[in-house]
Design an enzyme around this catalytic site. Sequence first.
Site, PDB file in Angstrom:
ATOM      1  N   HIS A  16       0.843  -1.202   0.000  1.00  0.00           N
ATOM      2  CA  HIS A  16       0.000   0.000   0.000  1.00  0.00           C
ATOM      3  C   HIS A  16       0.876   1.249   0.000  1.00  0.00           C
ATOM      4  CE1 HIS A  16      -4.101   1.762   0.654  1.00  0.00           C
ATOM      5  NE2 HIS A  16      -3.320   2.810   0.835  1.00  0.00           N
ATOM      6  N   HIS A  18       1.259   4.919  -2.495  1.00  0.00           N
ATOM      7  CA  HIS A  18       0.790   5.725  -3.618  1.00  0.00           C
ATOM      8  C   HIS A  18       1.961   6.399  -4.325  1.00  0.00           C
ATOM      9  CE1 HIS A  18      -3.537   5.362  -2.801  1.00  0.00           C
ATOM     10  NE2 HIS A  18      -3.178   5.303  -1.531  1.00  0.00           N
ATOM     11  N   HIS A 200      -9.884   0.856  -1.918  1.00  0.00           N
ATOM     12  CA  HIS A 200      -9.810   1.429  -0.582  1.00  0.00           C
ATOM     13  C   HIS A 200     -11.159   1.274   0.121  1.00  0.00           C
ATOM     14  CE1 HIS A 200      -6.132   3.213  -1.937  1.00  0.00           C
ATOM     15  NE2 HIS A 200      -6.002   4.018  -0.907  1.00  0.00           N
ATOM     16  N   GLU A 203     -11.363   3.088   6.218  1.00  0.00           N
ATOM     17  CA  GLU A 203     -10.482   4.006   6.935  1.00  0.00           C
ATOM     18  C   GLU A 203     -11.313   5.200   7.393  1.00  0.00           C
ATOM     19  OE1 GLU A 203      -6.201   6.303   6.598  1.00  0.00           O
ATOM     20  OE2 GLU A 203      -7.530   6.332   4.872  1.00  0.00           O
ATOM     21  N   ASP A 281       1.434   4.127   2.887  1.00  0.00           N
ATOM     22  CA  ASP A 281       0.429   4.999   2.278  1.00  0.00           C
ATOM     23  C   ASP A 281       1.070   6.151   1.516  1.00  0.00           C
ATOM     24  OD1 ASP A 281      -2.151   5.687   1.624  1.00  0.00           O
ATOM     25  OD2 ASP A 281      -2.735   6.355   3.625  1.00  0.00           O
ATOM     26  N   ASP A 282       1.348   7.261   2.184  1.00  0.00           N
ATOM     27  CA  ASP A 282       1.938   8.452   1.549  1.00  0.00           C
ATOM     28  C   ASP A 282       3.040   9.008   2.443  1.00  0.00           C
ATOM     29  OD1 ASP A 282       0.085   8.871  -0.814  1.00  0.00           O
ATOM     30  OD2 ASP A 282      -1.383   8.973   0.811  1.00  0.00           O
TER      31      ASP A 282
END
Length: 358
Positions: A16, A18, A200, A203, A281-282
């Site tokens: 996961h 991006h 997704h 969350e 994630d980021d």
Amino acid sequence: MEHQRDVRLLPKAHLHLHFTGAMRPATLHELAAKHGLHLPEALVSETPPQLRATDERGWFRFQRLYDTARSVLRDEEDIRRLVHEVAEDELADGSRWLEIQVDPTSYAPRLGGLTPTLELILDAVAEAEAATGVGIRVLVAANRMKHPLDARTLARLAVRFADRGVIGFGLSNDERRGLARDFDRAFAIAREGGLLAAPHGGELAGPSSVRDCLDDLGAGRVGHGVRAAEDPRLMARLAAEGVVCEVCPASNVALGVYERPEDVPLRRLFEAGVRIALGADDPLLFGSRLAAQYRLARERLGFSDEELAELARHSLRGARMPEERRGRLLAEVDAWLASGPLPAPAGEPDRGVGAGVR
């Protein structure tokens, strides 16, 4: 003095991450200068921006910062640099396999269209894999905020490149907006083309969004999925069906889903038998990469090294990698565990959970 095993030496898969969000802060600043672009203070500061996306205004701010960061990727050289640096960072964190998510729509206007953009990304991926040894594959992601017909276009594009390194199809952005079933045809196209469905859910929205991913989109993995912990029956279903949840603890806290790292229900999911692949994630916006997620699990959630090794196994088993490679990496996880605690390696110390956890 003995130290705990270095989590950077634990072989793992990263499922996961991006595309723009994987950029190094220094690269963001250099590319902005290269193209004469102004960055807001939140992206110039040495500390990650304060983000809370549990309300619409907070999500809008997060998305605006992400879009600003994405705007610095303007030519072929930028794309190749990002992918190569990401592979280097993954290797440093012990990630031996990466499945990175990208919506080529966002870059296509500057790179000649959807197909040339995806071709460039896949070519850069092949180069980075050869240079670093990290296996890299791509998930093409549709945007939940756009029309479902756009998602169908992307699904067809993804299937066309299934033999070039595309292994899955995702659905990103705020899962509180729109209905999963609006994108069911796009996901059917992807699954019929042999791609993994990895939308997704769970969350910013609750357990029902995870259930929608399963029922409406045929998800084999769920991006985040952490709020399935609020529903014991859903956790039992995820465990029974072997669906992997790509849990990203640092971003859960940074976006205000949970107040503290200790509140992330990672252990509840783990003990319910849910397969978990930790993800960053980021990192550009949340301030911590993959190894920091494992340190968080150890230091703030009480995971033993045996349990961290099992999380790494979950990630490897959830990856779309060749079976021979999977077997080799699983054996290396066993070897990491059997090696016993080691002195901290020279150089950068095995620090805490990272600046992105607040």
